[in-house]
Scaffold this active site. Structure first.
Site, mmCIF file in Angstrom:
data_model
loop_
_atom_site.group_PDB
_atom_site.id
_atom_site.type_symbol
_atom_site.label_atom_id
_atom_site.label_comp_id
_atom_site.label_asym_id
_atom_site.label_seq_id
_atom_site.Cartn_x
_atom_site.Cartn_y
_atom_site.Cartn_z
ATOM 1 N N ASN A 1 12.241 57.783 -52.370
ATOM 2 C CA ASN A 1 13.382 58.530 -52.907
ATOM 3 C C ASN A 1 13.158 59.002 -54.348
ATOM 4 O O ASN A 1 12.019 59.100 -54.796
ATOM 5 C CB ASN A 1 14.704 57.781 -52.715
ATOM 6 N N ARG A 2 14.254 59.279 -55.057
ATOM 7 C CA ARG A 2 14.140 60.095 -56.269
ATOM 8 C C ARG A 2 14.035 59.292 -57.566
ATOM 9 O O ARG A 2 14.665 58.244 -57.716
ATOM 10 C CB ARG A 2 15.337 61.048 -56.369
ATOM 11 N N HIS B 1 9.791 60.599 -53.148
ATOM 12 C CA HIS B 1 8.919 59.965 -52.155
ATOM 13 C C HIS B 1 7.453 59.856 -52.581
ATOM 14 O O HIS B 1 6.546 60.128 -51.788
ATOM 15 C CB HIS B 1 9.039 60.707 -50.817
ATOM 16 N N HIS C 1 10.267 56.461 -43.000
ATOM 17 C CA HIS C 1 11.162 57.613 -42.941
ATOM 18 C C HIS C 1 11.364 58.142 -41.518
ATOM 19 O O HIS C 1 11.387 59.358 -41.296
ATOM 20 C CB HIS C 1 10.624 58.717 -43.859
ATOM 21 N N ALA C 2 11.513 57.228 -40.545
ATOM 22 C CA ALA C 2 11.754 57.665 -39.159
ATOM 23 C C ALA C 2 13.101 58.366 -39.046
ATOM 24 O O ALA C 2 14.081 57.968 -39.678
ATOM 25 C CB ALA C 2 11.702 56.471 -38.222
ATOM 26 N N TYR C 3 13.132 59.424 -38.236
ATOM 27 C CA TYR C 3 14.375 60.148 -37.936
ATOM 28 C C TYR C 3 14.785 59.750 -36.524
ATOM 29 O O TYR C 3 14.005 59.927 -35.578
ATOM 30 C CB TYR C 3 14.126 61.660 -37.928
ATOM 31 N N ASP D 1 23.570 61.680 -47.753
ATOM 32 C CA ASP D 1 22.228 61.478 -48.322
ATOM 33 C C ASP D 1 22.410 60.537 -49.509
ATOM 34 O O ASP D 1 22.178 60.906 -50.651
ATOM 35 C CB ASP D 1 21.626 62.829 -48.733
ATOM 36 N N GLU E 1 16.906 54.510 -44.259
ATOM 37 C CA GLU E 1 15.721 54.100 -45.018
ATOM 38 C C GLU E 1 16.083 52.916 -45.914
ATOM 39 O O GLU E 1 16.838 53.075 -46.865
ATOM 40 C CB GLU E 1 15.238 55.262 -45.886
HETATM 41 C C1 GLA Z 1 15.293 61.454 -48.221
HETATM 42 C C2 GLA Z 1 16.056 62.172 -49.267
HETATM 43 C C3 GLA Z 1 16.558 63.467 -48.724
HETATM 44 C C4 GLA Z 1 15.421 64.310 -48.199
HETATM 45 C C5 GLA Z 1 14.639 63.529 -47.190
HETATM 46 C C6 GLA Z 1 13.385 64.224 -46.754
HETATM 47 O O1 GLA Z 1 16.079 60.881 -47.301
HETATM 48 O O2 GLA Z 1 17.116 61.409 -49.785
HETATM 49 O O3 GLA Z 1 17.254 64.163 -49.715
HETATM 50 O O4 GLA Z 1 14.582 64.694 -49.255
HETATM 51 O O5 GLA Z 1 14.249 62.283 -47.707
HETATM 52 O O6 GLA Z 1 13.607 65.518 -46.313
#
Ligand code: GLA
Length: 353
Positions: free
Chosen positions: A81-82, A107, A181-183, A253, A318
């Site tokens: 993350n950020r 990331h 980071h699985a969707y 998010d 996550e």
């Molecule tokens: C994380 C971030 C989102 C996005 C995804 C990847 O979950 O919080 O904002 O960047 O990764 O697309």
């Protein structure tokens, strides 16, 4: 539980990528490649025992190499993350990182752990087979301090739990925040919108974000907001609300402040899909969880079997240290001291009802 291995592809610079298939006697199956330690598929039974692949991904390595920032199924590091303004201060030194998300670092930077080929080995894990992935991140890689030895072990248990055990040790003080980071779309990866999924997050509070997705430092009660998932609730209604936080995140998010002790994996979340009856419980030792509702999926690129993944056709849960924790000293610290061991476990456990 058994693990088999087969050749998957070569990277453009000639590194061999292997596909590992983890299977248990219940029919559950996970396919993982050592490029990014990526979960490429996860077959899970529904309430009638029918299997579906519930994670988004691509059919081949090219798809992952050309991915435009989805991080489908990958291991994320050195810092998930950020990080605001792409810099942090540690022991009086300011480390400047890549600005790969506006002015911020996301990331792990330009070439994070998701884009590395990991060494892989099938090991004995308490009498079961485990897939051990190791990666050596050099001092200064993506400008992070310290030579970092990372180890991740994937284990598929007989009770349909995909266990992810994370370890890291550094020779200098550094920051470490690893996740996967699985969707997920519990109706199947190509099933479309996840608005009918129901979610519970074991948290009374979350960390509000500014309009760049950066936690402001505030810890806010979820009560009375679209962030209240204290009880299993549909996620659809929150998406389109005019709540300031939903607008800032372009959907969900955000990071939730988990009510877990951190000592052993405890229940952090439960996801339920009424259509298939599939349930996914998340257990973790980490203090936070990012619920990301696939807001940036654009339907571009071709997914597995030709699937088109549109906005909100999957979601991520996550487990993590809170984003931007180096700026907010009251957040649990992602600092890993030289010689100490970073050790965390997250389990995605599947059932149906
Ligand atoms: C994380 C971030 C989102 C996005 C995804 C990847 O979950 O919080 O904002 O960047 O990764 O697309």
């Amino acid at each position: 539980m058994s693990i088999t291995a087969r050749f998957y592809a070569n990277t453009p610079d000639g590194k061999e990528v292997t596909l590992f298939t983890l299977e248990n006697s219940k029919g559950m199956k996970a396919e993982i490649i050592n490029y990014g330690g990526t979960i490429v598929s996860l077959y899970v039974p529904d309430k009638d025992g029918k299997l579906a692949d519930v994670t988004l991904g691509y059919d081949n390595l090219k798809g992952y190499l050309e991915d435009d920032g989805t991080y489908f199924g990958a291991l994320i590091g050195r810092h998930a993350n950020r990080i605001e303004k792409a810099e942090f201060e540690l022991n009086g030194v300011v480390y400047k990182l890549a600005k790969n998300d506006g002015e911020n670092n996301l990331h792990g930077g330009i070439k994070g752990f998701d884009k590395q080929v990991w060494d892989a080995e099938i090991i004995d894990w308490e009498g079961k087979e485990g897939l051990q992935l190791t990666y050596f991140s050099k001092d200064g890689e993506e400008n992070f301090p310290g030579n970092l030895k990372v180890k991740v072990v994937y284990v598929l248990s007989e009770d349909n739990g995909l266990e992810i055990h994370y370890y890291a040790v550094s020779d200098k003080d550094t920051v470490v925040n690893l996740t996967n980071h699985a969707y997920f779309n519990l109706s199947g990866h190509a099933a479309g919108s996840i608005s009918g999924h129901e979610l519970m997050i074991n948290a009374d509070q979350f960390t509000p974000i500014n309009n760049e997705g950066i936690p402001t430092g505030e810890i806010r009660d979820v009560k009375g907001t679209p962030m209240d998932f204290t009880k299993l609730s549909p996620i659809g209604p929150g998406f389109d609300s005019d709540d300031e936080q939903i607008i800032n995140g372009k959907g969900y998010d955000h990071n939730w402040v988990l009510k877990v002790s951190g000592k052993e994996p405890e229940k952090a979340a439960e996801l339920y899909d009424p259509a298939s009856g599939r349930v996914m419980e998340v257990f973790t030792t980490k203090p936070g969880i990012q619920f990301y509702s696939g807001n940036f999926l654009k339907g571009s690129g071709v997914g597995k079997g030709g699937a088109v993944y549109n906005k909100r056709s999957a979601l991520c849960l996550e487990t993590q240290y809170f984003p931007n924790a180096m700026k907010h000293k009251h957040f649990p610290s992602p600092i890993l001291k030289a010689g100490q061991e970073y050790k965390h476990t997250t389990i995605y456990k599947f059932s149906a009802r």
